[in-house]
Design an enzyme around this catalytic site. Structure first.
Site, PDB file in Angstrom:
ATOM      1  N   CYS A 109     -29.670  -2.770  12.305  1.00  0.00           N
ATOM      2  CA  CYS A 109     -29.596  -3.865  13.291  1.00  0.00           C
ATOM      3  C   CYS A 109     -28.857  -3.470  14.568  1.00  0.00           C
ATOM      4  CB  CYS A 109     -28.899  -5.083  12.669  1.00  0.00           C
ATOM      5  SG  CYS A 109     -27.107  -4.886  12.539  1.00  0.00           S
ATOM      6  N   ASP A 115      -9.572   5.433  -2.428  1.00  0.00           N
ATOM      7  CA  ASP A 115     -10.068   6.780  -2.747  1.00  0.00           C
ATOM      8  C   ASP A 115     -10.941   6.845  -4.000  1.00  0.00           C
ATOM      9  OD1 ASP A 115      -6.625   7.544  -3.683  1.00  0.00           O
ATOM     10  OD2 ASP A 115      -8.211   6.625  -4.903  1.00  0.00           O
ATOM     11  N   CYS A 164     -24.944  -7.108   9.893  1.00  0.00           N
ATOM     12  CA  CYS A 164     -25.941  -7.512   8.875  1.00  0.00           C
ATOM     13  C   CYS A 164     -25.439  -7.276   7.464  1.00  0.00           C
ATOM     14  CB  CYS A 164     -27.269  -6.778   9.112  1.00  0.00           C
ATOM     15  SG  CYS A 164     -27.197  -5.004   8.796  1.00  0.00           S
ATOM     16  N   CYS A 215     -25.314   0.608  13.319  1.00  0.00           N
ATOM     17  CA  CYS A 215     -26.122   0.285  12.145  1.00  0.00           C
ATOM     18  C   CYS A 215     -27.575   0.697  12.383  1.00  0.00           C
ATOM     19  CB  CYS A 215     -26.058  -1.218  11.860  1.00  0.00           C
ATOM     20  SG  CYS A 215     -27.137  -1.719  10.493  1.00  0.00           S
ATOM     21  N   ASN A 265       8.292   4.776  -8.675  1.00  0.00           N
ATOM     22  CA  ASN A 265       8.136   5.049  -7.249  1.00  0.00           C
ATOM     23  C   ASN A 265       9.210   6.029  -6.788  1.00  0.00           C
ATOM     24  OD1 ASN A 265       6.307   4.156  -5.042  1.00  0.00           O
ATOM     25  ND2 ASN A 265       8.258   3.778  -4.006  1.00  0.00           N
ATOM     26  N   HIS A 288      -8.256  -3.288  -1.089  1.00  0.00           N
ATOM     27  CA  HIS A 288      -8.476  -2.840   0.296  1.00  0.00           C
ATOM     28  C   HIS A 288      -9.800  -2.127   0.462  1.00  0.00           C
ATOM     29  CE1 HIS A 288      -3.850  -3.041   1.028  1.00  0.00           C
ATOM     30  NE2 HIS A 288      -4.433  -4.221   1.002  1.00  0.00           N
ATOM     31  N   ARG A 291       3.600   5.724   4.193  1.00  0.00           N
ATOM     32  CA  ARG A 291       4.986   5.482   4.655  1.00  0.00           C
ATOM     33  C   ARG A 291       5.994   6.377   3.953  1.00  0.00           C
ATOM     34  NH1 ARG A 291       2.057   1.225   3.945  1.00  0.00           N
ATOM     35  NH2 ARG A 291       1.522  -0.086   5.743  1.00  0.00           N
ATOM     36  N   THR A 336      -0.894  10.940  -4.048  1.00  0.00           N
ATOM     37  CA  THR A 336      -0.348  12.083  -3.285  1.00  0.00           C
ATOM     38  C   THR A 336      -0.425  13.371  -4.114  1.00  0.00           C
ATOM     39  OG1 THR A 336       1.882  11.523  -4.039  1.00  0.00           O
ATOM     40  CG2 THR A 336       1.214  10.734  -1.842  1.00  0.00           C
TER      41      THR A 336
HETATM   42  N1  APR Z   1       5.207   9.520  -7.283  1.00  0.00           N
HETATM   43  C1  APR Z   1       5.846   8.332  -7.091  1.00  0.00           C
HETATM   44  N2  APR Z   1       5.937   7.711  -5.884  1.00  0.00           N
HETATM   45  C2  APR Z   1       5.343   8.335  -4.831  1.00  0.00           C
HETATM   46  C3  APR Z   1       4.669   9.575  -4.946  1.00  0.00           C
HETATM   47  C4  APR Z   1       4.621  10.169  -6.240  1.00  0.00           C
HETATM   48  N3  APR Z   1       4.001  11.349  -6.448  1.00  0.00           N
HETATM   49  N4  APR Z   1       4.203   9.926  -3.702  1.00  0.00           N
HETATM   50  C5  APR Z   1       4.580   8.940  -2.855  1.00  0.00           C
HETATM   51  N5  APR Z   1       5.263   7.985  -3.525  1.00  0.00           N
HETATM   52  C6  APR Z   1       5.799   6.722  -3.003  1.00  0.00           C
HETATM   53  C7  APR Z   1       6.373   6.800  -1.598  1.00  0.00           C
HETATM   54  O1  APR Z   1       7.751   7.108  -1.656  1.00  0.00           O
HETATM   55  C8  APR Z   1       6.126   5.385  -1.086  1.00  0.00           C
HETATM   56  O2  APR Z   1       7.234   4.536  -1.374  1.00  0.00           O
HETATM   57  O3  APR Z   1       4.691   5.852  -2.899  1.00  0.00           O
HETATM   58  C9  APR Z   1       4.926   4.896  -1.876  1.00  0.00           C
HETATM   59  C10 APR Z   1       3.661   4.791  -1.030  1.00  0.00           C
HETATM   60  O4  APR Z   1       3.859   3.747  -0.090  1.00  0.00           O
HETATM   61  P1  APR Z   1       2.856   3.619   1.157  1.00  0.00           P
HETATM   62  O5  APR Z   1       2.673   4.948   1.780  1.00  0.00           O
HETATM   63  O6  APR Z   1       3.350   2.477   1.985  1.00  0.00           O
HETATM   64  O7  APR Z   1       1.456   3.235   0.485  1.00  0.00           O
HETATM   65  P2  APR Z   1       0.988   1.808  -0.017  1.00  0.00           P
HETATM   66  O8  APR Z   1       2.138   1.041  -0.578  1.00  0.00           O
HETATM   67  O9  APR Z   1      -0.178   2.038  -0.897  1.00  0.00           O
HETATM   68  O10 APR Z   1       0.487   1.106   1.345  1.00  0.00           O
HETATM   69  C11 APR Z   1      -0.146  -0.147   1.221  1.00  0.00           C
HETATM   70  O11 APR Z   1      -0.705  -0.053   3.557  1.00  0.00           O
HETATM   71  O12 APR Z   1      -1.455   1.206   5.331  1.00  0.00           O
HETATM   72  C12 APR Z   1      -1.827   0.244   4.416  1.00  0.00           C
HETATM   73  O13 APR Z   1      -3.996  -0.170   3.610  1.00  0.00           O
HETATM   74  C13 APR Z   1      -2.939   0.746   3.529  1.00  0.00           C
HETATM   75  O14 APR Z   1      -3.309   0.345   1.177  1.00  0.00           O
HETATM   76  C14 APR Z   1      -2.341   0.744   2.142  1.00  0.00           C
HETATM   77  C15 APR Z   1      -1.217  -0.272   2.259  1.00  0.00           C
END
Ligand code: APR
Length: 271
Positions: free
Chosen positions: A165, A114, A142, A162, A228, A131, A46, A38
Site C-alpha cells: 500500500c 529477540d 494496512c 509497504c 539481576n 514489546h 541501560r 546479554t
Molecule cells: N545477568 C543478570 N543481569 C544482567 C545481565 C546478566 N547477564 N546482563 C545485564 N543485566 C542487567 C543489567 O544490569 C540491567 O539492570 O539487566 C538489566 C537490563 O536492563 P535494561 O537494559 O533497562 O533492559 P530492560 O529492562 O529489558 O529494558 C526494558 O526498555 O528500551 C526499552 O523496549 C526496551 O524492552 C526494553 C525496555
C-alpha cells in the site's frame, strides 16, 4: 563474550530458596528483560554497556513525522538485526524453557524482541512478547506483516515502504511512545495477579507499563525473586534478590528442580 563466573555459596543458597518456593508453591511465571540476552551477545539498554549509552532511542511520533528519523531507524536495523538473527539462546533461556517443560513455570512475559525464549524451546503460546518481535516487519497503514527474512529493506541509505500500500513500515516492535497491545498487557497483568511465584530476570524495571507486571504480582502476594546484575526498584519488595548473572543462576535453579541427582543432593524430595 564475558567470562564465566561460578555462583558464590551465598548465591547458591539464594537460588536454593527460589527452587524451594517454586517446588512448594509453583508453577510460577517469569518476567524477563534484555539482561537475560546479554550472554547471547545482544547488548542491553541501560546496563554498563547499554545501547542507550551509545544512541538515543527512536520515538514513535518522530518516526511517523520525520523522514530523517525513519532513515536513521532503518540504518540502525540494518546494522543490528543480523546480530539478533544470529544470536543463540544461552543457559538462562534454556533453563526457563526446561522449567516450563517440567511444569515449574507456566508463562514467560518478556520485554525482549529477540525471540530467544522460543528458540530455546519455550512453547510460543507460553511466551508473551509485550514489546513485540524484531523478526516481523509490519505496515503501519494496512497492517500487513512479513517475516524479516522475507522482507527486503533495500540498500543502505534508503527507507523501505509497504510493497502493498506504500505505507510506512517498521519492525513489529513497540517503540517509545507506541502503545503496548492492550490484550497482551491485560493477559500479562491477569496472570501476574494470580501467580504464586514471580521470577524477575535481567531487567532494570525502568519502562512502564511493562514494569507493572512484576509489581502487580508482588502486590498480589506472590513470592518474588529477582536475578539481576544491578539493583532494581522492586528489590525492596522481593523475597530473594540474586545479584549476579542470569545464565549461571538459572541453570543452577533448573538443575535443582529437574536434575534428579542434584535434587537428591540438595534434600529436595522428588516431585
Ligand atoms: N545477568 C543478570 N543481569 C544482567 C545481565 C546478566 N547477564 N546482563 C545485564 N543485566 C542487567 C543489567 O544490569 C540491567 O539492570 O539487566 C538489566 C537490563 O536492563 P535494561 O537494559 O533497562 O533492559 P530492560 O529492562 O529489558 O529494558 C526494558 O526498555 O528500551 C526499552 O523496549 C526496551 O524492552 C526494553 C525496555
Amino acid at each position: 563474550m564475558r567470562e564465566e563466573r561460578p555462583l558464590t555459596p551465598e548465591q547458591r543458597r539464594l537460588v536454593e530458596v527460589i527452587a524451594d518456593a517454586l517446588y512448594q508453591r509453583g508453577p510460577g511465571m517469569a518476567f524477563t528483560g534484555a539482561g537475560i540476552s546479554t550472554e547471547s551477545g545482544i547488548p542491553d539498554y541501560r546496563g554498563p554497556n547499554g545501547l542507550w549509552s551509545r544512541q538515543n532511542p527512536t520515538h514513535f511520533r518522530d518516526f511517523l513525522t520525520d523522514p530523517a528519523v525513519r532513515l536513521r531507524y532503518w540504518e540502525r536495523r540494518r546494522a543490528r538485526y543480523p546480530v539478533l538473527a544470529a544470536a543463540e539462546p544461552n543457559d538462562g533461556h534454556r533453563a526457563l524453557a526446561r522449567l516450563q517443560v517440567a511444569g515449574y513455570l507456566d508463562v514467560i512475559v518478556t520485554q525482549n524482541i529477540d525471540g530467544l525464549h522460543q528458540k530455546a524451546g519455550s512453547p510460543p503460546e507460553r511466551v508473551i512478547e509485550l514489546h513485540g518481535t524484531a523478526h516481523l516487519i509490519r505496515c503501519l497503514s494496512c497492517e500487513a506483516r512479513w517475516p524479516a527474512e522475507a522482507f527486503d529493506p533495500g540498500p543502505p541509505g534508503t527507507v523501505p515502504d509497504c510493497p502493498l500500500c506504500g505505507g510506512l513500515v517498521k519492525e513489529a516492535t513497540v517503540a517509545f511512545g507506541e502503545p503496548v497491545p492492550r490484550e497482551l498487557l491485560e493477559r500479562a497483568l491477569t496472570l501476574a495477579e494470580a501467580t504464586p511465584v514471580m521470577l524477575v530476570i535481567g531487567t532494570s524495571l525502568a519502562v512502564v507499563p511493562a514494569a507493572h507486571v512484576p509489581r502487580r504480582a508482588a502486590r498480589s502476594g506472590a513470592f518474588v525473586a529477582i536475578v539481576n546484575d544491578e539493583p532494581t526498584p522492586l528489590d525492596r519488595e522481593a523475597h530473594v534478590v540474586v545479584r549476579g548473572r542470569a545464565g549461571t543462576a538459572l541453570a543452577y535453579l533448573a538443575d535443582l528442580l529437574t536434575g534428579d541427582r542434584l535434587k537428591a543432593d540438595q534434600g529436595l524430595t522428588v516431585r
